[in-house]
Design a protein around this motif. Structure first.
Motif, PDB file in Angstrom:
ATOM      1  N   ARG A  96     -45.313  28.112 -11.190  1.00 44.95           N
ATOM      2  CA  ARG A  96     -45.088  29.465 -11.683  1.00 44.95           C
ATOM      3  C   ARG A  96     -44.011  30.166 -10.874  1.00 44.95           C
ATOM      4  O   ARG A  96     -43.221  30.931 -11.412  1.00 44.95           O
ATOM      5  CB  ARG A  96     -46.393  30.257 -11.661  1.00 44.95           C
ATOM      6  CG  ARG A  96     -47.313  29.790 -12.765  1.00 44.95           C
ATOM      7  CD  ARG A  96     -48.748  30.175 -12.562  1.00 44.95           C
ATOM      8  NE  ARG A  96     -49.582  29.505 -13.554  1.00 44.95           N
ATOM      9  CZ  ARG A  96     -50.890  29.341 -13.456  1.00 44.95           C
ATOM     10  NH1 ARG A  96     -51.510  29.813 -12.412  1.00 44.95           N
ATOM     11  NH2 ARG A  96     -51.567  28.719 -14.387  1.00 44.95           N
ATOM     12  N   PHE A  97     -43.995  29.897  -9.587  1.00 46.34           N
ATOM     13  CA  PHE A  97     -42.971  30.448  -8.712  1.00 46.34           C
ATOM     14  C   PHE A  97     -41.602  29.914  -9.124  1.00 46.34           C
ATOM     15  O   PHE A  97     -40.634  30.668  -9.250  1.00 46.34           O
ATOM     16  CB  PHE A  97     -43.309  30.070  -7.269  1.00 46.34           C
ATOM     17  CG  PHE A  97     -42.326  30.536  -6.249  1.00 46.34           C
ATOM     18  CD1 PHE A  97     -41.477  29.629  -5.617  1.00 46.34           C
ATOM     19  CD2 PHE A  97     -42.251  31.862  -5.888  1.00 46.34           C
ATOM     20  CE1 PHE A  97     -40.558  30.055  -4.665  1.00 46.34           C
ATOM     21  CE2 PHE A  97     -41.341  32.297  -4.924  1.00 46.34           C
ATOM     22  CZ  PHE A  97     -40.494  31.386  -4.311  1.00 46.34           C
ATOM     23  N   TYR A 109     -40.762  28.679 -12.027  1.00 45.16           N
ATOM     24  CA  TYR A 109     -40.478  29.224 -13.349  1.00 45.16           C
ATOM     25  C   TYR A 109     -39.886  30.626 -13.232  1.00 45.16           C
ATOM     26  O   TYR A 109     -38.877  30.948 -13.860  1.00 45.16           O
ATOM     27  CB  TYR A 109     -41.772  29.233 -14.175  1.00 45.16           C
ATOM     28  CG  TYR A 109     -41.787  30.187 -15.342  1.00 45.16           C
ATOM     29  CD1 TYR A 109     -42.432  31.416 -15.246  1.00 45.16           C
ATOM     30  CD2 TYR A 109     -41.168  29.854 -16.536  1.00 45.16           C
ATOM     31  CE1 TYR A 109     -42.448  32.290 -16.312  1.00 45.16           C
ATOM     32  CE2 TYR A 109     -41.189  30.731 -17.612  1.00 45.16           C
ATOM     33  CZ  TYR A 109     -41.832  31.956 -17.489  1.00 45.16           C
ATOM     34  OH  TYR A 109     -41.856  32.815 -18.547  1.00 45.16           O
ATOM     35  N   ALA A 110     -40.511  31.454 -12.404  1.00 42.28           N
ATOM     36  CA  ALA A 110     -40.038  32.832 -12.243  1.00 42.28           C
ATOM     37  C   ALA A 110     -38.625  32.853 -11.654  1.00 42.28           C
ATOM     38  O   ALA A 110     -37.781  33.644 -12.085  1.00 42.28           O
ATOM     39  CB  ALA A 110     -40.996  33.613 -11.343  1.00 42.28           C
ATOM     40  N   LEU A 111     -38.350  31.991 -10.701  1.00 43.20           N
ATOM     41  CA  LEU A 111     -37.009  31.938 -10.114  1.00 43.20           C
ATOM     42  C   LEU A 111     -35.999  31.408 -11.137  1.00 43.20           C
ATOM     43  O   LEU A 111     -34.843  31.841 -11.153  1.00 43.20           O
ATOM     44  CB  LEU A 111     -37.005  31.053  -8.866  1.00 43.20           C
ATOM     45  CG  LEU A 111     -37.722  31.618  -7.636  1.00 43.20           C
ATOM     46  CD1 LEU A 111     -37.647  30.652  -6.470  1.00 43.20           C
ATOM     47  CD2 LEU A 111     -37.134  32.968  -7.221  1.00 43.20           C
ATOM     48  N   VAL A 120     -36.174  31.875 -14.373  1.00 43.45           N
ATOM     49  CA  VAL A 120     -35.937  32.969 -15.332  1.00 43.45           C
ATOM     50  C   VAL A 120     -34.829  33.883 -14.815  1.00 43.45           C
ATOM     51  O   VAL A 120     -34.014  34.409 -15.585  1.00 43.45           O
ATOM     52  CB  VAL A 120     -37.243  33.773 -15.559  1.00 43.45           C
ATOM     53  CG1 VAL A 120     -36.963  35.091 -16.247  1.00 43.45           C
ATOM     54  CG2 VAL A 120     -38.216  32.954 -16.388  1.00 43.45           C
ATOM     55  N   ALA A 161     -37.066  27.370 -16.929  1.00 43.31           N
ATOM     56  CA  ALA A 161     -37.659  28.645 -17.348  1.00 43.31           C
ATOM     57  C   ALA A 161     -38.309  28.506 -18.722  1.00 43.31           C
ATOM     58  O   ALA A 161     -37.971  29.232 -19.653  1.00 43.31           O
ATOM     59  CB  ALA A 161     -36.599  29.728 -17.368  1.00 43.31           C
ATOM     60  N   MET A 166     -42.108  28.072 -20.740  1.00 42.50           N
ATOM     61  CA  MET A 166     -43.568  28.156 -20.627  1.00 42.50           C
ATOM     62  C   MET A 166     -44.172  27.568 -21.900  1.00 42.50           C
ATOM     63  O   MET A 166     -43.755  27.912 -23.006  1.00 42.50           O
ATOM     64  CB  MET A 166     -43.964  29.638 -20.475  1.00 42.50           C
ATOM     65  CG  MET A 166     -45.437  29.904 -20.358  1.00 42.50           C
ATOM     66  SD  MET A 166     -46.109  29.545 -18.720  1.00 42.50           S
ATOM     67  CE  MET A 166     -45.266  30.760 -17.734  1.00 42.50           C
ATOM     68  N   PRO A 220     -46.664  27.588 -24.710  1.00 40.95           N
ATOM     69  CA  PRO A 220     -47.474  28.705 -25.214  1.00 40.95           C
ATOM     70  C   PRO A 220     -48.963  28.388 -25.330  1.00 40.95           C
ATOM     71  O   PRO A 220     -49.780  29.291 -25.270  1.00 40.95           O
ATOM     72  CB  PRO A 220     -46.870  28.989 -26.600  1.00 40.95           C
ATOM     73  CG  PRO A 220     -46.189  27.728 -27.003  1.00 40.95           C
ATOM     74  CD  PRO A 220     -45.731  27.069 -25.754  1.00 40.95           C
ATOM     75  N   ARG A 221     -49.283  27.113 -25.431  1.00 33.26           N
ATOM     76  CA  ARG A 221     -50.703  26.797 -25.626  1.00 33.26           C
ATOM     77  C   ARG A 221     -51.453  26.753 -24.300  1.00 33.26           C
ATOM     78  O   ARG A 221     -52.512  27.319 -24.140  1.00 33.26           O
ATOM     79  CB  ARG A 221     -50.829  25.461 -26.360  1.00 33.26           C
ATOM     80  CG  ARG A 221     -52.220  25.145 -26.881  1.00 33.26           C
ATOM     81  CD  ARG A 221     -52.220  23.832 -27.658  1.00 33.26           C
ATOM     82  NE  ARG A 221     -51.705  22.729 -26.838  1.00 33.26           N
ATOM     83  CZ  ARG A 221     -52.455  22.039 -25.975  1.00 33.26           C
ATOM     84  NH1 ARG A 221     -53.724  22.328 -25.794  1.00 33.26           N
ATOM     85  NH2 ARG A 221     -51.926  21.053 -25.264  1.00 33.26           N
ATOM     86  N   LEU A 276     -50.019  27.714 -21.352  1.00 34.71           N
ATOM     87  CA  LEU A 276     -49.437  28.699 -20.436  1.00 34.71           C
ATOM     88  C   LEU A 276     -49.062  28.068 -19.095  1.00 34.71           C
ATOM     89  O   LEU A 276     -49.265  28.662 -18.031  1.00 34.71           O
ATOM     90  CB  LEU A 276     -50.397  29.876 -20.218  1.00 34.71           C
ATOM     91  CG  LEU A 276     -50.670  30.723 -21.452  1.00 34.71           C
ATOM     92  CD1 LEU A 276     -51.647  31.841 -21.127  1.00 34.71           C
ATOM     93  CD2 LEU A 276     -49.388  31.298 -22.051  1.00 34.71           C
ATOM     94  N   ASN A 298     -40.993  39.154 -14.554  1.00 37.00           N
ATOM     95  CA  ASN A 298     -41.092  38.249 -13.401  1.00 37.00           C
ATOM     96  C   ASN A 298     -40.295  38.746 -12.211  1.00 37.00           C
ATOM     97  O   ASN A 298     -40.685  38.562 -11.061  1.00 37.00           O
ATOM     98  CB  ASN A 298     -40.564  36.861 -13.779  1.00 37.00           C
ATOM     99  CG  ASN A 298     -41.633  36.018 -14.399  1.00 37.00           C
ATOM    100  OD1 ASN A 298     -42.632  35.706 -13.765  1.00 37.00           O
ATOM    101  ND2 ASN A 298     -41.456  35.663 -15.655  1.00 37.00           N
ATOM    102  N   TYR A 317     -45.398  35.407 -21.072  1.00 43.55           N
ATOM    103  CA  TYR A 317     -44.811  34.513 -22.085  1.00 43.55           C
ATOM    104  C   TYR A 317     -44.245  35.334 -23.250  1.00 43.55           C
ATOM    105  O   TYR A 317     -43.124  35.098 -23.705  1.00 43.55           O
ATOM    106  CB  TYR A 317     -45.859  33.524 -22.597  1.00 43.55           C
ATOM    107  CG  TYR A 317     -45.386  32.731 -23.796  1.00 43.55           C
ATOM    108  CD1 TYR A 317     -45.866  33.020 -25.075  1.00 43.55           C
ATOM    109  CD2 TYR A 317     -44.439  31.721 -23.656  1.00 43.55           C
ATOM    110  CE1 TYR A 317     -45.410  32.307 -26.173  1.00 43.55           C
ATOM    111  CE2 TYR A 317     -43.983  31.014 -24.755  1.00 43.55           C
ATOM    112  CZ  TYR A 317     -44.476  31.304 -26.011  1.00 43.55           C
ATOM    113  OH  TYR A 317     -44.029  30.617 -27.105  1.00 43.55           O
ATOM    114  N   VAL A 368     -33.841  34.661 -21.506  1.00 42.97           N
ATOM    115  CA  VAL A 368     -32.906  34.582 -20.386  1.00 42.97           C
ATOM    116  C   VAL A 368     -31.481  34.242 -20.867  1.00 42.97           C
ATOM    117  O   VAL A 368     -31.339  33.680 -21.947  1.00 42.97           O
ATOM    118  CB  VAL A 368     -33.381  33.514 -19.376  1.00 42.97           C
ATOM    119  CG1 VAL A 368     -34.716  33.898 -18.790  1.00 42.97           C
ATOM    120  CG2 VAL A 368     -33.481  32.142 -20.049  1.00 42.97           C
TER     121      VAL A 368
END
Lengths: 467, 114
Positions: free
Chosen positions: A312-313, A315-317, A319, A328, A330, A332-333, A335, B84, B106, B114
């Motif tokens: 998650r970290f 992923y956030a970076l 994004v 980046a 996710m 959807p099913r 998460l 985020n 999400y 992005v």
């Protein structure tokens, strides 16, 4: 229509839920304590503890652990204050970014997280060695199975719950503490207890190095603060303190057990798993298999949580463009950030191979200890800056914080000084980690803003309205 | 300064305008309150089966509390910023189960690519 009204409270277990989902129970102190202690009680820490015991011996290793614990007890108070002000799952990065700035946050915290990931490679090899004692599977293959298996579980979105974490933590605690006490009784029966524990005083530089390495044993306890979003502030603060106490008791006792091992290997012994040695000394194959299973379970529960959090970290970076954009994404099913998870698996596999083929066992522990000491020093200094600084704090307390930070840096230097033949590889690992962090910090720009969405403004309504 | 409810209604319009995204959130029930830490303003929304059912301020209990300053909340609701970014750097905090925030994140990421 915004009003300064009373903020609605969070739903907790026992409250009537509006909708299909039952509100989740808030984790209490016990659950957080198990999570915080369990994160730090990795199998690789047993090897780090064994190294401390070999370095200074007997009760001196217990003293080093206790001093490390005392330092972490002060750090527990500091992390409690940081988390009270910014109760964020982003924890260290959020604290340092708010206290200093974003780029410094990324530059100073990322190496610590990278070293945690590097240690996963070492941990995987230990798990491989543990599996090899249970089944005819070579150590590297067992390591691979552990990494891929945990990755598959994470990919499905499954995260080990607090109860499972508590079970694995306390089982590990009871098993290794119990075996260590048995080892001490065994040494006493042979009339060797005092000679094993009352060893010659080590040199000052060795003892300082041992204290610095002891910080590595507690590495990860501060991640209790990442639960601040689902737990009360009081529970987080108590769990921080409690984790330090539990870990100090655990490592102190197990260190004494290691002092009472009959045939410990000499230095430069490659991959040696002391928890198996102590199990072997205590009983037969059954005890070895039991300890191996318990350690694998503990490693799995720690790695599961760490991998999901790191994904998650990442992923956030991604994004924000700090890491490659393809990460980046996710699912959807479930998460889960599957692309980031895959990248982390690749890194973990690469680190495992590096540790295995270049025998980076001690260098990885030393560099992790150094990165921990440095990030704890940064956290100490951050706590003295707005918005964390308590205005009523006495000047002498601020001086004490500065001295603590300098002391932590001195411990980090002590680890390098006493690293011996592993010094160069330790420094190289740190250079790689900090270089990657500096690059990420460089890519961390200021706030990125886009044009606002163009939707016609609806008429405002005074009460709860359906859109 | 744009009031939070106005920005929130714009956001809800944008969300409901993406039917595929709404359908993906079927089964998701969540009560969320946004709190501006500087102006002390707050606004709540109730999501039922993936659709925003109510907007306003009259909720006794919520699943998720999102706190940040007014400007950051506006930027997020008007899809100028991904949540985020302020979250990672400590400018936005959440209270509540992680799965609700992950789902909300999400949704935001799809609406604010992005």
């Amino acid at each position: 229509m915004t009003t300064q009204q009373k903020i609605p409270k969070l739903k907790t277990a026992g409250t009537a839920a509006a909708g299909r989902r039952r509100p989740q129970r808030q984790p209490g102190v016990g659950a957080l304590l198990a999570a915080g202690s369990g994160t730090a009680m990795a199998s690789v820490c047993a090897i780090g503890l064994f190294h401390i015991e070999r370095l200074v011996g007997g009760l001196w290793s217990v003293a080093a652990v206790c001093i490390g614990g005392a330092i972490c007890a002060v750090l527990a108070r500091i992390f409690g204050r940081l988390s009270n002000v910014i109760p964020s799952g982003a924890a260290l990065l959020a604290f340092v970014s708010r206290g200093l700035n974003r780029r410094l946050g990324v530059a100073l915290v990322s190496p610590y997280l990278l070293m945690m990931l590097f240690l996963v490679g070492f941990e995987a090899l230990i798990v491989g060695a543990l599996i090899a004692r249970m089944a005819p599977i070579p150590t590297p293959v067992g390591a691979l199975l552990f990494l891929v298996g945990t990755w598959l579980v994470c990919r499905s979105g499954l995260q080990i719950g607090y109860r499972a974490q508590a079970f694995s933590t306390w089982t590990l605690f009871i098993a290794l503490v119990g075996l260590s006490i048995m080892a001490m009784f065994h040494a006493a029966d042979q009339g060797e207890l005092s000679s094993r524990l009352l060893t010659q005083a080590p040199s000052l530089s060795s003892f300082i190095a041992a204290v610095g390495q002891a910080l590595f044993l507690f590495m990860g306890f501060e991640l209790v603060t990442s639960h601040a979003e689902v737990a009360t502030k009081q529970a987080v603060s108590k769990a921080l303190w409690g984790s330090v106490i539990v870990l100090t008791l655990f490592y102190g006792t197990v260190s004494l057990g290691f002092s009472c091992l009959d045939n410990p290997p000499a230095q430069g012994h490659g991959l040696y798993v002391p928890q198996l040695a102590i199990a072997e000394q205590a009983g037969g194959q059954g005890v070895i298999v039991m300890v191996a299973l318990i350690c694998v379970l503990a490693s799995f529960s720690s790695f599961n949580g760490a991998l999901l959090a790191l994904s998650r970290f990442s992923y956030a970076l991604a994004v924000q463009g700090v890491l490659p954009r393809p990460l980046a994404k996710m699912d959807p099913r479930t998460l889960t950030a599957r692309a980031a998870l895959a990248a982390l698996l690749g890194l973990a596999l690469a680190f495992t191979l590096l540790v295995y083929f270049f025998s980076l066992y001690e260098a990885s522990i030393f560099s992790a200890a150094i990165s921990a000491a440095l990030v704890y020093a940064v956290a100490t200094l951050t706590a003295e800056r707005p918005p964390f600084r308590a205005t009523e704090r006495l000047g002498i307390r601020r001086v004490a914080s500065l001295l603590l930070a300098l002391g932590l840096i001195a411990l980090a230097i002590g680890v390098i000084v006493d690293a011996g033949e592993d010094r160069i590889s330790t420094i190289l690992l740190l250079i790689c980690a900090y270089a990657a962090a500096l690059y990420a910090a460089w890519r961390t720009g200021r706030t990125h803003k886009k044009a606002p969405i163009n939707v016609p403004t609806p008429s405002l309504k005074k009460t709860m309205a359906s859109p | 300064m744009t009031p939070l409810p106005e920005a929130l209604e714009k956001f809800v319009k944008a969300y409901h305008g993406n039917q595929n995204l709404v359908n993906e959130q079927a089964g998701w029930d969540c009560a969320i309150v946004l709190v501006a830490s500087d102006s002390k303003e707050s606004v709540a929304l109730q999501i039922e089966n993936g659709r925003v059912d109510k907007i306003g301020t009259e909720l006794e209990e919520v699943d998720l509390v999102i706190t940040s300053n007014h400007e950051v909340l506006l930027d997020i609701l008007e899809l100028r910023r991904d949540p985020n970014e302020p979250y990672m750097f400590g400018e936005l905090t959440i209270q509540g189960p992680e799965d609700h925030f992950m789902r909300l994140d999400y949704v935001m990421t799809v609406l604010c690519p992005v």
